[in-house]
Design an enzyme around this catalytic site. Structure first.
Site, PDB file in Angstrom:
ATOM      1  N   ASN A  41      29.309  51.243  89.470  1.00 56.50           N
ATOM      2  CA  ASN A  41      28.040  50.618  89.826  1.00 56.50           C
ATOM      3  C   ASN A  41      27.866  50.550  91.340  1.00 56.50           C
ATOM      4  O   ASN A  41      28.797  50.197  92.063  1.00 56.50           O
ATOM      5  CB  ASN A  41      27.966  49.218  89.224  1.00 56.50           C
ATOM      6  CG  ASN A  41      28.085  49.250  87.707  1.00 56.50           C
ATOM      7  OD1 ASN A  41      27.693  50.224  87.075  1.00 56.50           O
ATOM      8  ND2 ASN A  41      28.642  48.206  87.140  1.00 56.50           N
ATOM      9  N   HIS A  60      31.133  55.305  93.213  1.00 53.77           N
ATOM     10  CA  HIS A  60      29.821  55.935  93.383  1.00 53.77           C
ATOM     11  C   HIS A  60      29.081  55.384  94.586  1.00 53.77           C
ATOM     12  O   HIS A  60      27.900  55.683  94.780  1.00 53.77           O
ATOM     13  CB  HIS A  60      28.977  55.779  92.121  1.00 53.77           C
ATOM     14  CG  HIS A  60      29.484  56.576  90.961  1.00 53.77           C
ATOM     15  ND1 HIS A  60      29.039  56.399  89.661  1.00 53.77           N
ATOM     16  CD2 HIS A  60      30.413  57.558  90.887  1.00 53.77           C
ATOM     17  CE1 HIS A  60      29.669  57.239  88.852  1.00 53.77           C
ATOM     18  NE2 HIS A  60      30.512  57.951  89.580  1.00 53.77           N
TER      19      HIS A  60
END
Length: 276
Positions: free
Chosen positions: A104, A123
């Site tokens: 996330n 990410h």
């Protein structure tokens, strides 16, 4: 579940928690691959998979930035939920034996209290930006917070004003910075996204708990496959069928918990703390 946790506690190595969009959905953050993911530029509607690419950014950096600033406003309006807070409590109990790997980009784990040193944001983080090219003495791009002059409130239709554009074109000779996120047409690396560190951790892990992720991206798939190959105790928390639930259902060393993160993560962390 309890037998797997007892098995994990009898082993050496980190306890690894891998989180995906499911844990943030309970805080009201959409996945941006559904109806919320569409973004209109001119007369064309773009999907998230089309905008979240380096190719799109090179063609229309201002429009991609506006989309990310809207997404950031949605993320910043959300609050950590019981699952985020339970992981913070477990980290305090386990110390360096705890490791969180999150897909996330919303930053909710850190805002809940998870420590950056034990949180691999594989990410990226939507609150940060970076420049593609740094000065020669910089080995890797520096990751910076988005400037305070960029509002946290960003309606979907808002365009970037001149003053905001100047803050985002901060990479020398007026070049655009970019959001610090891993785009669909890019690859994981160690300096920015902790690829090697994540793989090293799962090779040593005593427990892997997978929470709210569909298994659609490469590094999480590698992590689960290595854990399955090693027969490491593994729990998969997910409401829906996924490649990860299918792997766990085939293994005696794993279990699937059908439900949400807030249903199961506090119970898992409580059981570990009581047994540690």
């Amino acid at each position: 579940m309890l037998a797997l946790l007892d098995d994990a506690l009898s082993r050496e190595g980190p306890m690894l928690f891998l989180t995906g969009a499911g844990i943030s959905a309970e805080s009201g953050i959409p996945t941006f691959r559904g109806p919320e993911g569409y973004w209109t530029i001119g007369s064309k509607n773009y999907r998230a998979e089309e905008l979240a690419t380096y190719e799109a950014f090179t063609r229309m950096p201002e429009e991609v930035w506006a989309w990310y600033l809207y997404r950031r406003s949605v993320c910043r309006a959300a609050s950590a939920n019981a699952a985020h807070l339970a992981l913070v409590e477990l980290e305090r109990a386990l110390g360096d034996r705890f490791l969180l790997i999150t897909q996330n980009v919303d930053g909710l784990h850190l805002r809940a209290g998870s420590t950056p040193a034990r949180t691999f944001q594989i990410h990226g983080n939507i609150d940060y930006l970076r420049c593609e090219d740094e000065s020669p003495e910089e080995l890797h791009p520096r990751i910076r917070e988005i400037p305070a002059g960029i509002s946290l409130e960003w309606p979907k239709t808002r365009r970037i004003a001149d003053a905001e554009r100047a803050l985002l074109q901060c990479c020398g000779r007026g070049r655009w910075s970019r959001p610090h996120v891993l785009w669909f047409d890019e690859s994981y690396d160690e300096p920015l996204f902790r690829f090697e560190s994540s793989m090293d951790a799962v090779r040593r892990a005593s427990l892997v708990v997978v929470i709210g992720t569909s298994g659609a991206t490469t590094l999480p798939s590698h992590i689960v496959n290595v854990a399955a190959h090693r027969r490491v105790p593994m729990l998969v928390v997910n409401q829906d069928e996924s490649p990860f639930t299918q792997i766990a259902e085939r293994l005696s060393s794993a279990a699937v918990l059908r439900g949400t993160a807030t249903q199961y993560v506090p119970a898992i962390t409580r059981a570990l703390i009581e047994r540690a």
